[in-house]
Design an enzyme around this catalytic site. Sequence first.
Site, short mmCIF file in Angstrom:
data_model
loop_
_atom_site.label_atom_id
_atom_site.label_comp_id
_atom_site.label_asym_id
_atom_site.label_seq_id
_atom_site.Cartn_x
_atom_site.Cartn_y
_atom_site.Cartn_z
N THR A 60 0.84 -1.20 0.00
CA THR A 60 0.00 0.00 0.00
C THR A 60 0.87 1.24 0.00
O THR A 60 1.81 1.35 0.79
CB THR A 60 -0.98 0.06 1.19
OG1 THR A 60 -1.65 1.33 1.19
CG2 THR A 60 -0.29 -0.12 2.52
N VAL A 61 0.56 2.17 -0.89
CA VAL A 61 1.32 3.42 -0.92
C VAL A 61 1.05 4.24 0.33
O VAL A 61 1.86 5.09 0.71
CB VAL A 61 0.97 4.26 -2.17
CG1 VAL A 61 1.40 3.55 -3.44
CG2 VAL A 61 -0.50 4.63 -2.22
N ASP A 62 -0.08 4.00 0.98
CA ASP A 62 -0.45 4.78 2.16
C ASP A 62 0.40 4.47 3.39
O ASP A 62 0.35 5.21 4.38
CB ASP A 62 -1.93 4.55 2.50
CG ASP A 62 -2.86 5.13 1.45
OD1 ASP A 62 -2.53 6.19 0.90
OD2 ASP A 62 -3.90 4.52 1.18
N ARG B 97 -5.69 9.03 2.89
CA ARG B 97 -7.04 9.31 3.38
C ARG B 97 -7.07 9.55 4.87
O ARG B 97 -7.65 10.53 5.35
CB ARG B 97 -7.96 8.13 3.03
CG ARG B 97 -9.40 8.28 3.46
CD ARG B 97 -10.19 7.06 3.03
NE ARG B 97 -10.13 6.88 1.59
CZ ARG B 97 -10.96 7.49 0.73
NH1 ARG B 97 -11.90 8.28 1.20
NH2 ARG B 97 -10.86 7.29 -0.55
N LEU C 217 -0.36 9.37 -10.96
CA LEU C 217 1.04 9.58 -11.33
C LEU C 217 1.98 9.15 -10.21
O LEU C 217 3.04 8.57 -10.46
CB LEU C 217 1.28 11.05 -11.68
CG LEU C 217 0.49 11.61 -12.86
CD1 LEU C 217 0.79 13.08 -13.04
CD2 LEU C 217 0.81 10.83 -14.13
N ARG D 263 1.65 6.87 -7.83
CA ARG D 263 1.75 5.43 -7.56
C ARG D 263 2.15 4.63 -8.79
O ARG D 263 2.39 3.43 -8.70
CB ARG D 263 0.45 4.91 -6.98
CG ARG D 263 -0.70 4.77 -7.96
CD ARG D 263 -1.97 4.39 -7.23
NE ARG D 263 -2.97 3.84 -8.14
CZ ARG D 263 -4.25 3.72 -7.84
NH1 ARG D 263 -4.68 4.10 -6.64
NH2 ARG D 263 -5.10 3.20 -8.70
#
Length: 420
Positions: free
Chosen positions: A142-144, A192, A298, A300
């Site tokens: 996950t990029v988060d 988020r 862009l 990710r």
Amino acid sequence: MGSRNAFYAQSGGVTAVINASAAGVIETARAHKGVIGKVYAGRNGIIGALTEDLIDTSKESKSAIAALKHTPGGAFGSCRYKLKDLKTSQREYERLIEVFKAHDIGYFFYNGGGDSADTCLKISQLSKTMGYRIQAIHVPKTVDNDLPITDVCPGFGSVAKYTAVSCREAALDVASMCATSTKVFVMEVMGRHAGWIAAAAGLAKEQNEDAPHLILFPEIAFDQQAFLKKVDETVKKVGYCVIVVSEGARTADGTFLADAGTTDAFGHKQLGGVAPVLAQMVKNELGYKYHWAVSDYLQRAARHIASATDVEQAYAVGRAAVEFAVAGKNAVMPTIERKKTKKYGWTIGEAPLKKVANVEKKMPRKFITKDGFGITPSAREYLAPLIEGESYPPYKNGLPQFAKLKLAAVPKKLNDKFEV
């Protein structure tokens, strides 16, 4: 006991390095032919399992699988689809068993974030609840960077690098024109509920007057008066102001600044773009000319500027997932453990899915400056090693070259259709 086949699928928003994890799974499984037969990939994630739409990765060459290591996106297709509990969605679980039985699938590797960990946990429980033997291993992505227990989530290091680099480059553009043109630039990034990506922009700041001048985190309630005061002071002192904001920035009552009023497939609020909201606020209240940008896909998808550390870790968790399965483990997730050494180092650890599923790791308050607009030295110490190293894809005619897979379909063995 003979070998059984494996099912691998990608879930949720993809990353620049999720395919490196896929390569780790497939290459390692091929090295354990006595235990694992074929690796079938789900076309479009778990939906591929439900609809019996499987891809035979054994048809792919060694070079094609190796090329996944430098290919962004989800090579087999991803999805946002969350299985409910067994009681609510019994037919879905029965369908999974039908497909798994038909194709002799005994291993389940699900590559995703928190919601995917929950799905993987539910699949792991099929042995007990429905009498079907299967080992389910979650492959973190996950990029988060919001999965618990693991020091970092594969995918984050590369988006962090993209964010820091983009912030630094855009700041030079704004600085060169601020005397007669744009005074304020707002860059929106993903995040988020957790501000890890926005925090990474802080790595671009080396001197006090360097950008980013303000970072807005979901963990810190947005204060319009304090925000505008800081922007105004920065423009008057430096000549311009660069702001990096998480998409999930919100007010003290929890209202997202960019709430679009709708929800996605997982039930999450759809966010409509916080950058233009802030930019218009600056224009209305301070009168400064502005520009804004939303990094969106862009950030990710930027494999051309991936972190070498991130690529290595993404591959490692894919490899470890198969090694865990071969060792007989179930309902676990490989983790990245940071070594307690002066020079950055890491190793593979293990976490039970019951402690991972549906748990979000937010930015600790000690990583955010007292005024809420920047990162602390401890945050920099944590973040800096994660963007280290370059891992460029091969180029041809000036453009990066990516894997081209056959994506050969596995012949269906069930006669009925299943709608999702």
